[in-house]
Design a protein around this motif. Sequence first.
Motif, PDB file in Angstrom:
ATOM      1  N   VAL A 161     -68.157 -38.681 -53.025  1.00 49.42           N
ATOM      2  CA  VAL A 161     -69.081 -37.550 -52.979  1.00 49.42           C
ATOM      3  C   VAL A 161     -68.272 -36.258 -52.898  1.00 49.42           C
ATOM      4  O   VAL A 161     -67.110 -36.257 -52.490  1.00 49.42           O
ATOM      5  CB  VAL A 161     -70.053 -37.667 -51.782  1.00 49.42           C
ATOM      6  CG1 VAL A 161     -70.857 -38.956 -51.870  1.00 49.42           C
ATOM      7  CG2 VAL A 161     -69.314 -37.599 -50.448  1.00 49.42           C
ATOM      8  N   LEU A 217     -73.435 -31.566 -47.799  1.00 49.43           N
ATOM      9  CA  LEU A 217     -74.857 -31.902 -47.853  1.00 49.43           C
ATOM     10  C   LEU A 217     -75.614 -30.761 -48.525  1.00 49.43           C
ATOM     11  O   LEU A 217     -75.539 -29.612 -48.088  1.00 49.43           O
ATOM     12  CB  LEU A 217     -75.418 -32.137 -46.453  1.00 49.43           C
ATOM     13  CG  LEU A 217     -74.794 -33.277 -45.641  1.00 49.43           C
ATOM     14  CD1 LEU A 217     -75.493 -33.418 -44.297  1.00 49.43           C
ATOM     15  CD2 LEU A 217     -74.827 -34.591 -46.413  1.00 49.43           C
ATOM     16  N   ALA A 262     -71.353 -32.497 -43.581  1.00 44.78           N
ATOM     17  CA  ALA A 262     -72.022 -33.590 -42.878  1.00 44.78           C
ATOM     18  C   ALA A 262     -71.343 -33.842 -41.540  1.00 44.78           C
ATOM     19  O   ALA A 262     -70.133 -33.630 -41.388  1.00 44.78           O
ATOM     20  CB  ALA A 262     -71.982 -34.854 -43.729  1.00 44.78           C
ATOM     21  N   ALA A 270     -72.797 -45.436 -48.716  1.00 43.86           N
ATOM     22  CA  ALA A 270     -73.891 -45.188 -49.668  1.00 43.86           C
ATOM     23  C   ALA A 270     -74.684 -46.479 -49.856  1.00 43.86           C
ATOM     24  O   ALA A 270     -74.444 -47.223 -50.811  1.00 43.86           O
ATOM     25  CB  ALA A 270     -73.335 -44.687 -50.992  1.00 43.86           C
ATOM     26  N   GLY A 280     -79.714 -31.582 -47.450  1.00 42.96           N
ATOM     27  CA  GLY A 280     -79.617 -32.676 -46.490  1.00 42.96           C
ATOM     28  C   GLY A 280     -79.017 -33.952 -47.035  1.00 42.96           C
ATOM     29  O   GLY A 280     -78.905 -34.941 -46.307  1.00 42.96           O
ATOM     30  N   GLU A 281     -78.602 -33.970 -48.326  1.00 42.70           N
ATOM     31  CA  GLU A 281     -78.075 -35.174 -48.938  1.00 42.70           C
ATOM     32  C   GLU A 281     -76.706 -34.907 -49.577  1.00 42.70           C
ATOM     33  O   GLU A 281     -76.473 -33.826 -50.124  1.00 42.70           O
ATOM     34  CB  GLU A 281     -79.023 -35.694 -50.024  1.00 42.70           C
ATOM     35  CG  GLU A 281     -80.399 -36.104 -49.516  1.00 42.70           C
ATOM     36  CD  GLU A 281     -80.341 -37.335 -48.625  1.00 42.70           C
ATOM     37  OE1 GLU A 281     -79.391 -38.131 -48.775  1.00 42.70           O
ATOM     38  OE2 GLU A 281     -81.246 -37.494 -47.769  1.00 42.70           O
ATOM     39  N   PRO A 282     -75.795 -35.882 -49.522  1.00 42.66           N
ATOM     40  CA  PRO A 282     -74.521 -35.726 -50.229  1.00 42.66           C
ATOM     41  C   PRO A 282     -74.735 -35.775 -51.734  1.00 42.66           C
ATOM     42  O   PRO A 282     -75.726 -36.325 -52.216  1.00 42.66           O
ATOM     43  CB  PRO A 282     -73.696 -36.928 -49.737  1.00 42.66           C
ATOM     44  CG  PRO A 282     -74.716 -37.947 -49.348  1.00 42.66           C
ATOM     45  CD  PRO A 282     -75.890 -37.176 -48.808  1.00 42.66           C
ATOM     46  N   VAL A 283     -73.800 -35.211 -52.475  1.00 42.33           N
ATOM     47  CA  VAL A 283     -73.878 -35.185 -53.931  1.00 42.33           C
ATOM     48  C   VAL A 283     -72.795 -36.106 -54.488  1.00 42.33           C
ATOM     49  O   VAL A 283     -71.593 -35.851 -54.296  1.00 42.33           O
ATOM     50  CB  VAL A 283     -73.689 -33.761 -54.484  1.00 42.33           C
ATOM     51  CG1 VAL A 283     -73.776 -33.761 -56.009  1.00 42.33           C
ATOM     52  CG2 VAL A 283     -74.714 -32.814 -53.880  1.00 42.33           C
ATOM     53  N   ARG A 284     -73.209 -37.166 -55.152  1.00 43.29           N
ATOM     54  CA  ARG A 284     -72.242 -38.107 -55.714  1.00 43.29           C
ATOM     55  C   ARG A 284     -71.482 -37.469 -56.874  1.00 43.29           C
ATOM     56  O   ARG A 284     -72.050 -36.715 -57.679  1.00 43.29           O
ATOM     57  CB  ARG A 284     -72.953 -39.375 -56.182  1.00 43.29           C
ATOM     58  CG  ARG A 284     -73.543 -40.195 -55.062  1.00 43.29           C
ATOM     59  CD  ARG A 284     -74.422 -41.309 -55.599  1.00 43.29           C
ATOM     60  NE  ARG A 284     -73.671 -42.213 -56.470  1.00 43.29           N
ATOM     61  CZ  ARG A 284     -74.225 -43.065 -57.317  1.00 43.29           C
ATOM     62  NH1 ARG A 284     -75.557 -43.114 -57.437  1.00 43.29           N
ATOM     63  NH2 ARG A 284     -73.477 -43.861 -58.059  1.00 43.29           N
TER      64      ARG A 284
END
Length: 249
Positions: free
Chosen positions: A123, A208, A232, A142, A211-215
Amino acid sequence: MPVSSLRTHSLEREPFAETEYPEDPYPGARPDCSFVHLDGVGYPVLPDETAPSGWRVRTGTGTHPCLDDWLAEHGAAPLDQRRPVLAYGSNACPEKIGWLRTGLGLTGPAVVLRARCAELSAVWSSGLRPRDGQRPAVLAAAPGVTEQHAVWYATPEQRRVLDRCEGRGKRYRLVRLHDSGNVRLDDGTAPRRLLAYTAAGRELAPLLVGGEPVRCTELAQREALTLSGDPAATDGLSCTEIVGEPASP
């Protein structure tokens, strides 16, 4: 890594120049096969259960020696005397390996075996790479995800070069992954006592966004540089940091 940086390699053509797989933009291009790298050239490596090492090298000469025999011919340690290190960013890129040689003194054949990684993802990090201002990858848990990466089988000397490259103890930490069974090489085996470099602190923690990681498979470097978000609190990995030298293979 972005899908566009995975390039197929014709095994009929066999050896390839490292420059066919440039390192810019990060994380660079990589061949869609396992390989060994030496003197600016990559040699495809294929699993073969009839070989003592379990692998054979495509030399381009019509012969396909056992990987351990090929390593011995070049005065290098066999596979079982090397420690597996997960390569999920630029360290699987042949031209980057060439830079490790010219820039940081890496010596000897580099053994890079392709691997399928379940429950793990590369990520984009919250920080940038000092060398060129690009956004590097970090490893994160993940659930439900499978990605293709690689495993370096590194000698102690080669791993210490990777330590310097990754800024061990400052930017990245060296860890042993507890769930190494989630990583499978092309021959179906799981590397034993698998090491990895993971974020050492908030500077390179997973970024984040919403609120989400980016692959890294979802966004290329140019777009990744425009991201904004928050570091994060954790990468979610089950691992133990290695203090000093890791145990022998």
